[in-house]
Design a protein around this motif. Structure first.
Motif, PDB file in Angstrom:
ATOM      1  N   ARG A 261       0.850  -1.189   0.000  1.00  0.00           N
ATOM      2  CA  ARG A 261       0.000   0.000   0.000  1.00  0.00           C
ATOM      3  C   ARG A 261       0.887   1.239   0.000  1.00  0.00           C
ATOM      4  O   ARG A 261       1.865   1.309   0.739  1.00  0.00           O
ATOM      5  N   LEU A 262       0.556   2.194  -0.831  1.00  0.00           N
ATOM      6  CA  LEU A 262       1.340   3.419  -0.970  1.00  0.00           C
ATOM      7  C   LEU A 262       0.422   4.621  -0.868  1.00  0.00           C
ATOM      8  O   LEU A 262      -0.609   4.694  -1.545  1.00  0.00           O
ATOM      9  N   LEU A 263       0.772   5.563  -0.002  1.00  0.00           N
ATOM     10  CA  LEU A 263       0.064   6.830   0.093  1.00  0.00           C
ATOM     11  C   LEU A 263       0.912   7.890  -0.580  1.00  0.00           C
ATOM     12  O   LEU A 263       2.091   8.033  -0.265  1.00  0.00           O
ATOM     13  N   LEU A 264       0.313   8.633  -1.515  1.00  0.00           N
ATOM     14  CA  LEU A 264       1.078   9.611  -2.277  1.00  0.00           C
ATOM     15  C   LEU A 264       0.402  10.971  -2.225  1.00  0.00           C
ATOM     16  O   LEU A 264      -0.787  11.112  -2.541  1.00  0.00           O
ATOM     17  N   ASP A 265       1.150  11.967  -1.794  1.00  0.00           N
ATOM     18  CA  ASP A 265       0.699  13.344  -1.845  1.00  0.00           C
ATOM     19  C   ASP A 265       0.776  13.784  -3.304  1.00  0.00           C
ATOM     20  O   ASP A 265       1.865  13.915  -3.862  1.00  0.00           O
ATOM     21  N   GLU A 266      -0.387  13.997  -3.932  1.00  0.00           N
ATOM     22  CA  GLU A 266      -0.419  14.255  -5.363  1.00  0.00           C
ATOM     23  C   GLU A 266       0.200  15.599  -5.745  1.00  0.00           C
ATOM     24  O   GLU A 266       0.579  15.806  -6.886  1.00  0.00           O
ATOM     25  N   LYS A 267       0.287  16.510  -4.792  1.00  0.00           N
ATOM     26  CA  LYS A 267       0.853  17.819  -5.090  1.00  0.00           C
ATOM     27  C   LYS A 267       2.369  17.801  -5.018  1.00  0.00           C
ATOM     28  O   LYS A 267       3.060  18.281  -5.924  1.00  0.00           O
ATOM     29  N   ASN A 268       2.904  17.239  -3.947  1.00  0.00           N
ATOM     30  CA  ASN A 268       4.358  17.257  -3.730  1.00  0.00           C
ATOM     31  C   ASN A 268       5.032  15.924  -4.040  1.00  0.00           C
ATOM     32  O   ASN A 268       6.248  15.834  -4.043  1.00  0.00           O
ATOM     33  N   TRP A 269       4.221  14.910  -4.270  1.00  0.00           N
ATOM     34  CA  TRP A 269       4.712  13.564  -4.520  1.00  0.00           C
ATOM     35  C   TRP A 269       5.647  13.084  -3.413  1.00  0.00           C
ATOM     36  O   TRP A 269       6.688  12.496  -3.658  1.00  0.00           O
ATOM     37  N   TYR A 270       5.263  13.387  -2.216  1.00  0.00           N
ATOM     38  CA  TYR A 270       5.877  12.778  -1.037  1.00  0.00           C
ATOM     39  C   TYR A 270       5.033  11.555  -0.714  1.00  0.00           C
ATOM     40  O   TYR A 270       3.814  11.567  -0.911  1.00  0.00           O
ATOM     41  N   GLY A 271       5.642  10.487  -0.230  1.00  0.00           N
ATOM     42  CA  GLY A 271       4.854   9.291  -0.004  1.00  0.00           C
ATOM     43  C   GLY A 271       5.259   8.466   1.199  1.00  0.00           C
ATOM     44  O   GLY A 271       6.347   8.635   1.763  1.00  0.00           O
ATOM     45  N   GLU A 272       4.364   7.578   1.584  1.00  0.00           N
ATOM     46  CA  GLU A 272       4.605   6.575   2.614  1.00  0.00           C
ATOM     47  C   GLU A 272       4.116   5.242   2.088  1.00  0.00           C
ATOM     48  O   GLU A 272       3.148   5.186   1.329  1.00  0.00           O
ATOM     49  N   TYR A 273       4.765   4.176   2.478  1.00  0.00           N
ATOM     50  CA  TYR A 273       4.381   2.863   1.966  1.00  0.00           C
ATOM     51  C   TYR A 273       4.473   1.806   3.061  1.00  0.00           C
ATOM     52  O   TYR A 273       5.147   1.979   4.083  1.00  0.00           O
ATOM     53  N   GLN A 274       3.777   0.710   2.806  1.00  0.00           N
ATOM     54  CA  GLN A 274       3.875  -0.467   3.664  1.00  0.00           C
ATOM     55  C   GLN A 274       3.741  -1.690   2.779  1.00  0.00           C
ATOM     56  O   GLN A 274       2.882  -1.745   1.903  1.00  0.00           O
ATOM     57  N   THR A 275       4.617  -2.662   2.975  1.00  0.00           N
ATOM     58  CA  THR A 275       4.592  -3.856   2.147  1.00  0.00           C
ATOM     59  C   THR A 275       5.015  -5.067   2.963  1.00  0.00           C
ATOM     60  O   THR A 275       5.507  -4.932   4.088  1.00  0.00           O
ATOM     61  N   GLN A 276       4.805  -6.242   2.403  1.00  0.00           N
ATOM     62  CA  GLN A 276       5.233  -7.480   3.043  1.00  0.00           C
ATOM     63  C   GLN A 276       6.221  -8.206   2.135  1.00  0.00           C
ATOM     64  O   GLN A 276       5.956  -8.391   0.946  1.00  0.00           O
ATOM     65  N   ILE A 277       7.351  -8.575   2.722  1.00  0.00           N
ATOM     66  CA  ILE A 277       8.370  -9.333   1.993  1.00  0.00           C
ATOM     67  C   ILE A 277       8.733 -10.537   2.838  1.00  0.00           C
ATOM     68  O   ILE A 277       9.131 -10.400   3.996  1.00  0.00           O
ATOM     69  N   ASN A 278       8.574 -11.723   2.260  1.00  0.00           N
ATOM     70  CA  ASN A 278       8.865 -12.967   2.977  1.00  0.00           C
ATOM     71  C   ASN A 278       8.133 -13.034   4.309  1.00  0.00           C
ATOM     72  O   ASN A 278       8.673 -13.464   5.325  1.00  0.00           O
ATOM     73  N   GLY A 279       6.877 -12.563   4.312  1.00  0.00           N
ATOM     74  CA  GLY A 279       6.053 -12.645   5.501  1.00  0.00           C
ATOM     75  C   GLY A 279       6.307 -11.575   6.543  1.00  0.00           C
ATOM     76  O   GLY A 279       5.698 -11.589   7.611  1.00  0.00           O
ATOM     77  N   LYS A 280       7.213 -10.630   6.250  1.00  0.00           N
ATOM     78  CA  LYS A 280       7.530  -9.567   7.206  1.00  0.00           C
ATOM     79  C   LYS A 280       7.055  -8.222   6.672  1.00  0.00           C
ATOM     80  O   LYS A 280       7.075  -7.979   5.476  1.00  0.00           O
ATOM     81  N   VAL A 281       6.629  -7.354   7.583  1.00  0.00           N
ATOM     82  CA  VAL A 281       6.128  -6.042   7.202  1.00  0.00           C
ATOM     83  C   VAL A 281       7.260  -5.027   7.178  1.00  0.00           C
ATOM     84  O   VAL A 281       8.030  -4.903   8.127  1.00  0.00           O
ATOM     85  N   TRP A 282       7.343  -4.277   6.075  1.00  0.00           N
ATOM     86  CA  TRP A 282       8.320  -3.205   5.920  1.00  0.00           C
ATOM     87  C   TRP A 282       7.551  -1.937   5.594  1.00  0.00           C
ATOM     88  O   TRP A 282       6.599  -1.951   4.817  1.00  0.00           O
ATOM     89  N   ALA A 283       7.952  -0.824   6.172  1.00  0.00           N
ATOM     90  CA  ALA A 283       7.277   0.440   5.915  1.00  0.00           C
ATOM     91  C   ALA A 283       8.300   1.564   5.906  1.00  0.00           C
ATOM     92  O   ALA A 283       9.339   1.478   6.559  1.00  0.00           O
ATOM     93  N   GLY A 284       8.007   2.614   5.159  1.00  0.00           N
ATOM     94  CA  GLY A 284       8.961   3.710   5.089  1.00  0.00           C
ATOM     95  C   GLY A 284       8.408   4.897   4.347  1.00  0.00           C
ATOM     96  O   GLY A 284       7.201   5.007   4.107  1.00  0.00           O
ATOM     97  N   GLU A 285       9.322   5.796   3.955  1.00  0.00           N
ATOM     98  CA  GLU A 285       8.946   7.051   3.337  1.00  0.00           C
ATOM     99  C   GLU A 285       9.624   7.233   1.982  1.00  0.00           C
ATOM    100  O   GLU A 285      10.728   6.739   1.763  1.00  0.00           O
ATOM    101  N   ILE A 286       8.940   7.964   1.117  1.00  0.00           N
ATOM    102  CA  ILE A 286       9.484   8.351  -0.174  1.00  0.00           C
ATOM    103  C   ILE A 286       9.660   9.862  -0.152  1.00  0.00           C
ATOM    104  O   ILE A 286       8.732  10.602   0.178  1.00  0.00           O
TER     105      ILE A 286
END
Length: 240
Positions: A13-38
């Motif tokens: 899942r990715l949240l994207l600020d359409e004006k500034n294109w700043y973002g946050e995301y969350q994903t699963q890799i090998n059963g583990k949750v990873w999240a961060g910022e763009i």
């Protein structure tokens, strides 16, 4: 305006600020949750047909499967191509990890097709906190829940009443085709979905049963409409 995007299997899942294109995301890799910022980056093109070149970094401490992974993270380049398909935004997003700690993806770019996650009503047509795909707040990882911003009146039976409170007196009316924006109270509460008892759903209570009676949505006009697809439907950010 921010838009939420999701992968076909729901794992990213990715949240994207359409004006500034700043973002946050969350994903699963090998059963583990990873999240961060763009981070905001270089943007080419225009809305609905543009490209973003930026970077990403996971938030250390999100992966908590074992003590050794508390500070695990990946970082590197991020690119996204935005187009419009069937009336909604689509992203071709690519994470290219170049460094990190206990990072499983260094040297192995991941490319995903992400589709704008418009709210989906339940079987009765109601939009609750749980099923309206409300997105996380920006900026800087505050992780507040928000109701989808943009809606359109679709009621064909006549003017749609907007009331001073759920089931209250009529304050104003909307016509079919009018666009309305979800509104928030003076305390800055992000959830615009209320129950007939005029109480908000707490962000931790993601169960429709936590709302008493039919759900209502607060609009930017400081009145309430029934949160049901018979009366309103969400609009893609591409419709702005």
């Amino acid at each position: 305006m921010a838009s939420s995007y999701v992968s076909a299997n729901g794992s990213t899942r990715l949240l994207l600020d359409e004006k500034n294109w700043y973002g946050e995301y969350q994903t699963q890799i090998n059963g583990k949750v990873w999240a961060g910022e763009i981070t905001p980056g270089r943007i080419l093109g225009h809305t609905g047909n543009r490209a973003m070149y930026s970077s990403f970094k996971d938030n250390p401490g999100v992966v908590l499967e074992s003590p050794d992974e508390v500070n695990s993270f990946c970082s590197g380049g991020f690119t996204a191509i935005q187009t419009v398909e069937n009336g909604r935004y689509v992203l071709k997003a690519r994470w290219s990890a170049s460094e990190g700690k206990n990072c499983p993806g260094v040297g192995q770019p991941i490319t995903l097709r992400l589709v704008e996650a418009l709210p989906i009503a339940d079987k009765k047509g109601d939009y609750f906190f749980e099923n309206s795909k409300e997105w996380y707040g920006l900026p800087n990882g505050q992780n507040e829940f928000h109701t989808w911003d943009l809606w359109q009146v679709v009621d064909a039976s006549g003017p749609l009443s907007c009331r001073v409170k759920p089931n209250g007196k009529i304050m104003k009316t909307y016509r079919r085709g009018d666009r309305i924006t979800a509104g928030y109270d003076g305390r800055g509460h992000a959830s615009a979905i209320l129950g007939a008892d005029n109480k908000e759903t707490h962000p931790s209570a993601l169960n429709p049963s936590s709302i008493k009676g039919a759900p209502w949505m607060r609009t930017s006009d400081k009145c309430f409409v029934r949160a049901n697809r018979q009366y309103i439907q969400p609009l893609s950010g591409s419709k702005i």
